[in-house]
Write a protein that holds these residues in place. Structure first.
Motif, PDB file in Angstrom:
ATOM      1  N   VAL A  39      -8.645  11.899   6.214  1.00  0.00           N
ATOM      2  CA  VAL A  39      -8.591  10.409   6.102  1.00  0.00           C
ATOM      3  C   VAL A  39      -9.350  10.042   4.747  1.00  0.00           C
ATOM      4  O   VAL A  39     -10.422  10.861   4.811  1.00  0.00           O
ATOM      5  CB  VAL A  39      -9.172   9.663   7.493  1.00  0.00           C
ATOM      6  N   VAL A  40      -8.796   9.254   4.012  1.00  0.00           N
ATOM      7  CA  VAL A  40      -9.793   9.027   2.751  1.00  0.00           C
ATOM      8  C   VAL A  40     -10.232   7.382   2.453  1.00  0.00           C
ATOM      9  O   VAL A  40      -9.591   6.444   3.417  1.00  0.00           O
ATOM     10  CB  VAL A  40      -8.697   9.123   1.511  1.00  0.00           C
ATOM     11  N   MET A  99      -1.676   8.431  -2.179  1.00  0.00           N
ATOM     12  CA  MET A  99      -1.916   9.298  -0.843  1.00  0.00           C
ATOM     13  C   MET A  99      -1.213   8.924   0.228  1.00  0.00           C
ATOM     14  O   MET A  99      -0.675   9.538   1.274  1.00  0.00           O
ATOM     15  CB  MET A  99      -3.331   9.307  -0.639  1.00  0.00           C
ATOM     16  N   GLN A 100      -1.179   7.430   0.289  1.00  0.00           N
ATOM     17  CA  GLN A 100      -0.588   6.865   1.451  1.00  0.00           C
ATOM     18  C   GLN A 100       1.098   7.333   1.585  1.00  0.00           C
ATOM     19  O   GLN A 100       1.726   7.439   2.891  1.00  0.00           O
ATOM     20  CB  GLN A 100      -0.662   5.400   1.480  1.00  0.00           C
ATOM     21  N   GLU A 115      -3.619  15.609  -1.475  1.00  0.00           N
ATOM     22  CA  GLU A 115      -1.984  16.137  -1.098  1.00  0.00           C
ATOM     23  C   GLU A 115      -2.218  17.458  -0.881  1.00  0.00           C
ATOM     24  O   GLU A 115      -1.561  18.003   0.015  1.00  0.00           O
ATOM     25  CB  GLU A 115      -1.134  15.559  -1.917  1.00  0.00           C
ATOM     26  N   GLN A 116      -2.673  18.424  -1.728  1.00  0.00           N
ATOM     27  CA  GLN A 116      -2.561  19.649  -1.561  1.00  0.00           C
ATOM     28  C   GLN A 116      -3.392  19.970  -0.542  1.00  0.00           C
ATOM     29  O   GLN A 116      -2.977  20.906   0.507  1.00  0.00           O
ATOM     30  CB  GLN A 116      -3.044  20.340  -3.061  1.00  0.00           C
ATOM     31  N   GLU A 136       0.889  -1.209  -0.033  1.00  0.00           N
ATOM     32  CA  GLU A 136       0.037   0.003   0.054  1.00  0.00           C
ATOM     33  C   GLU A 136       0.926   1.231   0.069  1.00  0.00           C
ATOM     34  O   GLU A 136       0.529   2.415   0.165  1.00  0.00           O
ATOM     35  CB  GLU A 136      -0.856  -0.070   1.270  1.00  0.00           C
ATOM     36  N   GLY A 137       2.179   1.329  -0.125  1.00  0.00           N
ATOM     37  CA  GLY A 137       3.093   2.306  -0.109  1.00  0.00           C
ATOM     38  C   GLY A 137       3.006   2.897   1.334  1.00  0.00           C
ATOM     39  O   GLY A 137       3.702   3.889   1.439  1.00  0.00           O
ATOM     40  N   LEU A 138       2.980   2.289   2.537  1.00  0.00           N
ATOM     41  CA  LEU A 138       3.023   2.983   3.687  1.00  0.00           C
ATOM     42  C   LEU A 138       4.122   2.561   4.212  1.00  0.00           C
ATOM     43  O   LEU A 138       4.696   3.391   4.903  1.00  0.00           O
ATOM     44  CB  LEU A 138       1.650   2.158   4.596  1.00  0.00           C
TER      45      LEU A 138
END
Lengths: 455, 455
Positions: free
Chosen positions: A410-411, A427-428, A399-400, A181-183
């Motif tokens: 939180v998404v 996003m993560q 992000e912005q 998840e890129g975390l």
């Protein structure tokens, strides 16, 4: 406090080793001795790596040595992947060589009825001061040192979560989800038979570790109950800890006992202790991951008021159900705020101007216009953005927004196909937690609020 | 029973349409009129497709017509993607042309404060007999007819689950997970504003549909409460139904009401009715998917005795905890059975010969040797195989085992990286349900047992 200092130094000497020998390095890709060496190389380890294999000149392109004592330079850490009966001899050789730490991946000790072999290791460690992780582990991974001394999985993404597990698979799954998840993770370790280092030692290390923001711990029964209690109490004051513990039921206790050979204790008592110490007790494996993700990634919420902004009314209803059941409050929108929102250019007249604020369509401009207005009114402590179906430009906009407003974001992203998978990772990576359903998002947020209130 | 017959015929005329016109077909990839037409084409629809667009000769390579009445052949179904104020006129034209069904994707009706426009559609439908799905939907997808008349998602894998949802996103997410995991769907539909066809009509259709083995329904409040009750009672006798309903809490009820404008009713009463009718009420979105996956995929279990076979002791303890809490029984292994297992060539002496049967290593031969022996002893009604970390050859072995033994198999696969993702899809394609954690597997199995006992 001497014990605490020793624990941190011991784990540090292993995690931050500057040179590593892999005893049992193999050229056969199916073997753990191959996988482990390969992980260390692929993980980008920058120290010296010495494959130990008496039958090979080179393994995986690296010069191999017949034994530890043949290695010309100093060795900080040995990672051992040879059959159990030969391990003790290698440890003695390592002590001779001045090695300070060992990760013993090899199984075939107590769990296989050979307590005698295990006692030998314990005795060597106690007499010599050589610190041991294992035996019977998948290994250790400390990402800040790029040291993935683990036969599986190969996780190289730096992140805020440390994983400690009394199960190789449970540790691997949380680490692997984090990578996927890129975390990312700061470190991962499994405990195995714990002849020396145990859960408390690793907790002490990660509590002080600058790269670790939160600790996920899977446990069946602590090796040192009393010390574990004292450690948890102290560590939880410094850093968030989520515990997943099996043994909620008689069958689970029996299963845990047959796995690690130790009694699980009374489950309610354990829950009570967690509450008292400010340790988060997770319900299940995904909940452990979700709560750690939220706690380690989100800005700390200043209260429990949740505002849901959504493109999907149904998903919002599900999220709010879960949020209320977990003790979050769902504040209404003040009339003046609603007026301002209605004036926003992109927000349709037929949006539902309440909580959830339902835009009834997947237009990212709705969010980018609404959030700064909401933030001025200070109407909530956390914003949950629900993206239903693909939301083009979602990752960039979020992000912005996260940089512009102070309230934690939180998404939840669902039904979004390939774009969902790609944007969730984006996003993560930029530090915004993303959950695959509104229910799971609500559970994660509730964990972060709990952490902010009770830890 | 006349109403039932009419419902089935109405839905059938839409789902099994032999020709489709897309009114508002667009050349702009960002528009729903493009996405919908594209889905129909990419879905492999074999009937005639007529893009309706007064400004184009061709759309997406197909000959376009300025209006329905210009289409030379007969049209069974129109899919409408034009602004709300123009929809009624198109419906009148469709009635003239002899069209029997309409899927109205366009929004901008009751949900946008234009009840007047919606009433017009209802009136046309009632007077003419034209059957309508929508307005304000993502569309319908009936895979046996390769008719994905939905702007999102494009799901083409045939499978056993039908999805009906009072939310486009909830429907999309379940359908999309099914596609991503290789499980597939029979059909998917969302309800939208329900000027004509409602939840009961679709339930009646899928209850009789040969391709559908189980129905997942997301609902906020039924359009026709009394009829819904009667329908559920009858449909649940024929086919398993899992319901996810928002409105467990006051906030959730309010959110649901603001989404669909209808009262959610008392939650406990709803749960009671579900139990009485033999309808499975799911806890959350993933639970809906998991329970439907288990029910629709597994062979029906003959009892509630679960035997766990595992390569990971920790994962097994977590699975058994959840299984016991959900009412499954964890039988012990008879002594004679243990003797036979110990004689098996591949099973290590240090395996834990109990329940869980813990092989303590990721060797697929352990499973292939043990399962036929276990099956002879009839010791359990369901086998849960837990694969921790990558298990090479796992998918092939499980497929073969499923063909050899009679007891239902369920797999939990975690910490296995890319191999896990690939093999999970393979196993699901061959009809074995795979879950990402042991907890979720236990929940799915419990749903299947509940279904076998109480429906």
């Amino acid at each position: 406090m001497e014990q605490v200092k020793q624990a941190i130094e011991a784990v540090n000497s292993i995690f931050n080793a500057r040179s590593v020998a892999v005893v049992g390095a193999s050229q056969d890709p199916g073997k753990m001795g191959y996988m482990t060496l390969n992980s260390i190389i692929q993980g980008g380890y920058e120290g010296d790596i010495y494959p130990i294999n008496p039958k090979a000149d080179h393994v995986l392109g690296l010069r191999a040595y017949p034994s530890i004592s043949h290695v010309p330079g100093p060795i900080d850490l040995i990672v051992v992947v040879i059959p159990a009966p030969y391990v003790a001899a290698v440890l003695r050789e390592a002590v001779e060589k001045g090695v300070s730490g060992a990760v013993i991946i090899s199984g075939g000790f107590r769990e296989a009825g050979r307590s005698d072999l295990e006692e030998e290791l314990r005795s060597i460690s106690e007499k010599s001061g050589l610190r041991i992780c294992g035996p019977n582990v998948q290994g250790i991974n400390y990402v800040p040192n790029k040291l993935c001394a683990m036969f599986w999985p190969l996780v190289t993404t730096p992140g805020p979560i440390a994983v400690i597990g009394q199960s190789g698979t449970v540790t691997a799954s949380i680490a692997e989800w984090s990578e996927f998840e890129g975390l990312g993770i700061s470190g991962a370790v499994n405990l195995g038979n714990q002849v020396d280092l145990c859960e408390s030692d690793f907790l002490e290390f990660f509590a002080e570790d600058e790269k670790t923001r939160a600790i996920a711990l899977y446990i069946e029964a602590p090796k040192e109950g009393k010390r574990f209690q004292e450690t948890l109490r102290r560590v939880a004051k410094r850093k968030p800890v989520a515990i997943l513990k099996s043994g909620r039921t008689a069958g689970g206790q029996k299963a845990a006992a047959s796995h690690t050979g130790s009694l699980a204790g009374i489950d309610e008592v354990f829950s009570g202790a967690c509450r008292q110490f400010g340790v988060f007790r997770a319900d299940d494996l995904e909940h452990t991951f979700d709560s750690m993700k939220a706690i380690a990634t989100m800005r700390e919420p200043q209260g429990n008021r949740l505002l849901v902004l959504t493109t999907s009314g149904g998903s919002a209803a599900l999220g709010i159900d879960e949020a209320e059941q977990r003790g979050l409050s769902i504040p209404p929108l003040p009339a003046q705020l609603v007026e301002e929102l209605k004036e926003a250019q992109s927000i349709p007249d037929f949006a539902s101007f309440s909580n959830p604020l339902d835009f009834a369509g997947a237009n990212i401009e709705n969010f980018t216009e609404a959030l700064p207005i909401l933030d001025q009114f200070g109407v909530a402590d956390i914003y949950l953005l629900i993206f239903g179906d693909p939301v083009p430009g979602g990752a960039e906009a979020v992000e912005q927004l996260a940089a512009e407003i102070s309230t934690p974001l939180v998404v939840s992203y669902l039904g979004g196909g390939e774009l969902e998978r790609l944007d969730s990772v984006k996003m993560q990576i930029s530090g915004i937690p993303v959950f695959p359903t509104p229910d799971r998002a609500a559970r994660g947020i509730a964990a972060a609020v709990w952490n902010a209130c009770y830890r």
